[in-house]
Design an enzyme around this catalytic site. Structure first.
Site, mmCIF file in Angstrom:
data_model
loop_
_atom_site.group_PDB
_atom_site.id
_atom_site.type_symbol
_atom_site.label_atom_id
_atom_site.label_comp_id
_atom_site.label_asym_id
_atom_site.label_seq_id
_atom_site.Cartn_x
_atom_site.Cartn_y
_atom_site.Cartn_z
ATOM 1 N N LYS A 36 0.817 -1.212 0.000
ATOM 2 C CA LYS A 36 0.000 0.000 0.000
ATOM 3 C C LYS A 36 0.852 1.265 0.000
ATOM 4 C CE LYS A 36 -1.993 0.905 3.920
ATOM 5 N NZ LYS A 36 -1.402 2.156 4.444
ATOM 6 N N THR A 37 1.828 1.352 0.899
ATOM 7 C CA THR A 37 2.646 2.563 0.987
ATOM 8 C C THR A 37 3.442 2.778 -0.290
ATOM 9 O OG1 THR A 37 2.830 2.238 3.385
ATOM 10 C CG2 THR A 37 4.384 3.763 2.363
ATOM 11 N N ASP A 223 -5.047 8.062 3.098
ATOM 12 C CA ASP A 223 -4.628 6.710 3.462
ATOM 13 C C ASP A 223 -5.461 6.216 4.639
ATOM 14 O OD1 ASP A 223 -3.197 4.368 3.602
ATOM 15 O OD2 ASP A 223 -1.464 5.251 4.607
ATOM 16 N N GLU A 224 -5.517 4.903 4.827
ATOM 17 C CA GLU A 224 -6.263 4.275 5.932
ATOM 18 C C GLU A 224 -7.686 4.825 5.997
ATOM 19 O OE1 GLU A 224 -5.065 1.791 7.276
ATOM 20 O OE2 GLU A 224 -2.899 1.948 7.486
ATOM 21 N N GLN A 254 -9.740 -4.156 7.879
ATOM 22 C CA GLN A 254 -8.819 -3.687 8.906
ATOM 23 C C GLN A 254 -9.359 -2.469 9.658
ATOM 24 O OE1 GLN A 254 -4.447 -4.099 7.882
ATOM 25 N NE2 GLN A 254 -5.285 -4.135 5.803
ATOM 26 N N ARG A 613 -0.145 -9.555 10.870
ATOM 27 C CA ARG A 613 1.140 -8.921 11.210
ATOM 28 C C ARG A 613 2.280 -9.918 11.034
ATOM 29 N NH1 ARG A 613 -0.244 -4.752 9.792
ATOM 30 N NH2 ARG A 613 -2.090 -5.929 9.205
#
Length: 754
Positions: A36-37, A223-224, A254, A613
């Site tokens: 994503k980043t 973002d997010e 998420q 994670r």
């Protein structure tokens, strides 16, 4: 800096499509570990290098300062100096800067303060008392939480009062909200929620101001997006209205922050709000093994509120997810620490590769004790944060008072730190008199000092020695406030520590003076970052930095220590090895969620976040009995429903810390028998048990040398008591976990064998 053509190299087809789609509304559904980043930063770089967009015209919103820094670093490598003109940061930092520039339209001074959580709680308590409400009946944090929820949906106290009719608690909260608004206004302060609320108000009431920012920001990225609340979404929509080049990135699977007013419907309904929006799913996971990813996907598929993202990976299959059942939380913690030791001995992992995730902070107790007893270094994320430590809060309150003398909350905190002969009653008298005059508390102190200087009667009816103390304090603050306009920030901090008496107060304290002073020195080192700015701006920058910093921002990855962290705080992190403990009904999912399917779905998302994670190894643990809050549960804890939702072929049951021979096949696909684990543990303890007797001399890695004084077999291990020398005293240890070495030449000392 790279050239435009190089930006697309190394991207998979979905990532490349997302990078090259630059016009119109766009929803990027980015599953965990899907790059994503990388996509966000490459998309911004593509706008600049491939499309000729000025960085000045781009606004990128993130949710943590850590994410903003990472984005800035990556963009610096991609586009070089062009990134300096880009606006990138958290919603709160963007709004804070905007209100510094434009807040005068709303009557906000440029030097307004930002109240953090502790400041807000103190202010709400004061408002409850001012309104005649008992804080014991109406807990300040509960009232503050209700007010925060109202602000997150852009409700002021008037609207909240209109909707509260018939509900007494709601009505009280609305009245306290009004008093709180007035207190913030008197103190020239905003809280975190106000940064969003007042920005939305500014845009709504002053279209010309909004128009300037709409014209400037031709491209907006958030973002997010699954973590946005109504206020954040509304601000974004207003900014994007002119050009509609509105790109949002997120994953409803998420969304785990509804308790902070995040609304998953923002991302679920984006396509409805923007019918022409393009939707691109980033489906390839680069983080986890296929087994871990498939286990997580099996779990989250039980949720109804989601967008299918088709996650897959080309990574290796990996080992099964390991299920372990312990009898108690202490045995659970011991199993985790033992397995970490085994991974280090046999498989080349380091403690720093491992993280233990849990639902609530109280679970860290058993884990911390296990780490201490086994001599394992650990990092507790979510303990008392640096900026919430007493000495740092005191120092910050002094600096805030220098910056804004209208701040009664900061003044109330430090007026008697250190004690200076101004008692509680005197402080109340000054406050009441100042309020009657319509002035701040510090201005009241100034007038008390001026009356003393001129020989006039004290306006607040204080004893002469108290008047002298008030005059001295007011003089110090006024002198330092004047210097704050001239001297470097570090010099100001040094002068403040000396002239306020704070340095002496901390260093001569009987409560951890060295540790507390080291914290002050760390704060002083932080202040040096702002020395390059002009003095008032340097102080403003420092105060804004300390107010907006988050817990995850304080996380440091360099130290080789085991990480203990809650599931909520682990969002955005990744580890080679992850342990999730406490998979029991009432804990994960939490008991507060069990009456609502919507809340159970969020708990499932929280577990999913924890599982994803993990890069290489994933362990899921539960305990049959858990000493928690009000003592040990009355009956056996029920295994979490989430364990039943993981496909059985992806899991195996294991007795942890015993080597590969400890693993056994899951007997029902949900986790193995506690009896099987106990038998494996007893077998593993057997050889060690044969070597030690009461009276033997032993050495422990952390506790040193001692004598075995008791030996008690249990169902799954052997518990021994060792009397250690050097002031350590007696310790009770599980023989199979404890790093004990029998010293040569030791034997039965007459204390009795097994």
């Amino acid at each position: 800096m790279v050239v435009a053509a190089e930006l697309l190299g190394g991207l998979n087809p979905a990532q490349r499509e997302a990078v090259e789609t630059v016009e119109g509304p766009l929803l990027i559904v980015a599953g965990p570990g899907s790059g994503k980043t990388r996509v966000i930063t490459h998309r911004i770089a593509w706008l600049v290098l491939g499309c000729g967009v000025r960085p000045y015209d781009i606004l990128a919103m993130t949710f943590t300062n850590k994410a903003a820094r990472e984005m800035g670093d990556r963009l610096g490598r991609l586009v070089g100096g062009h990134s300096d003109a880009l606006t990138a940061g958290t919603f709160h930092s963007f709004c804070a800067r905007l209100l510094r520039r434009e807040g005068e339209h709303l009557g906000l001074p440029r030097n307004y303060l930002i109240y953090d959580d502790a400041d807000q709680t103190a202010a709400i308590k004061q408002c409850l008392e001012d309104g005649g409400y008992d804080p014991r009946r109406f807990p300040p944090r509960a009232v503050l939480s209700r007010i925060s929820r109202a602000k997150s949906v852009l409700q002021d106290s008037r609207v909240m009062a209109q909707q509260a009719q018939g509900d007494y608690f709601e009505e009280v909260c609305a009245r306290v909200y009004r008093l709180y608004e007035e207190l913030l206004g008197r103190n020239s302060a905003l809280d975190f929620d106000d940064l969003l609320l007042r920005t939305a108000q500014l845009f709504r009431e002053f279209p010309a101001v909004l128009g300037r920012y709409q014209q400037r920001y031709n491209y907006l990225m958030v973002d997010e997006f699954q973590d946005t609340n109504i206020a954040q979404y509304r601000i974004s929509q207003m900014l994007a209205r002119t050009h509609e080049n509105f790109c949002v990135v997120g994953d409803p699977d998420q969304s785990i922050y509804s308790w902070r007013s995040a609304d998953v419907r923002n991302i679920l309904n984006f396509k409805t709000d923007y019918p022409g929006a393009r939707v691109i799913a980033l489906g390839q996971n680069y983080r986890s093994t296929a087994t871990i990813l498939n286990a997580a996907q099996g779990l989250i598929s039980s949720n109804g509120q989601r967008l299918e993202n088709g996650l897959f990976t080309e990574n290796a299959t990996g080992l099964p997810v390991q299920l372990h059942e312990a009898y108690t939380e202490d045995e659970e913690a011991g199993s985790v620490i033992a397995e970490i030791g085994r991974l280090a001995r046999e498989e080349g992992f380091k403690p720093g590769d491992c993280a233990v995730l849990y639902r609530v902070n109280a679970q860290s107790r058993a884990l911390e004790e296990a780490c201490l007893s086994q001599g394992v270094k650990y990092r507790l994320v979510g303990g008392t944060r640096f900026y919430q430590r007493r000495e740092i809060k005191d120092l910050t309150a002094y600096l805030r008072l220098l910056y804004n003398q209208q701040d009664d909350v900061s003044l109330s905190r430090i007026i008697s730190v250190p004690p200076r002969g101004i008692g509680v009653k005197s402080i109340q008298q000054i406050g009441q008199w100042a309020a009657s005059q319509g002035i701040s508390m510090f201005e009241g102190m100034r007038r008390v000092a001026a009356a003393r200087e001129s020989g006039m009667p004290c306006p607040a009816r204080l004893a002469s020695r108290t008047v002298a103390a008030v005059a001295r304090f007011a003089g110090v603050i006024d002198r330092l406030a004047a210097l704050s306009q001239e001297v470097e920030i570090v010099k100001l901090v040094d002068l403040l520590l000396e002239e306020s008496g704070l340095r002496k107060h901390i260093q001569e304290s009987d409560d951890r003076p060295e540790e507390r002073w080291e914290n002050v020195l760390a704060y002083r080192a932080l202040a040096q970052e702002f020395n390059a700015e002009t003095p008032p701006d340097g102080l403003a920058g420092l105060l804004e930095r300390t107010a907006l910093v988050s817990q995850v921002d304080e996380y440091e990855e360099a130290e080789d220590s085991l990480t203990l962290i809650t599931l909520h705080q682990a969002k955005g992190l990744e580890f080679p090895v992850v342990f999730i403990v406490g998979l029991e009904e009432g804990l994960l999912p939490h008991s507060r969620s069990l009456d609502s399917e919507e809340q159970v779905e969020e708990e499932r998302r929280l577990c999913y976040v924890g599982m994803t994670r993990a890069q290489q190894r994933l362990y899921l643990l539960r305990a049959f009995r858990r000493g928690f809050r009000n003592g040990t549960t009355s009956g056996p804890a029920v295994a979490s429903r989430f364990l039943r939702e993981i496909p059985g072929g992806l899991v195996a049951s294991a007795a942890l810390g015993r080597g590969r021979a400890g693993a056994v096949a899951a007997d029902d696909g949900r986790g193995g028998s506690i009896r099987a684990a106990a038998l494996a543990a007893a077998a593993a303890a057997g050889p060690a048990a044969e070597r030690l007797r009461v009276g033997d001399a032993v050495r422990h890695r952390a506790f040193g040398e001692g004598i075995v004084t008791a030996y008690d077999p249990t169902a799954s291990d052997v518990e021994i008591t060792v009397e250690f020398s050097g002031g350590v005293g007696a310790k009770r240890l599980l023989l199979s976990y404890a790093p004990l070495e029998r010293l040569e030449g030791s034997g039965d000392s007459g204390l009795g064998g097994r």
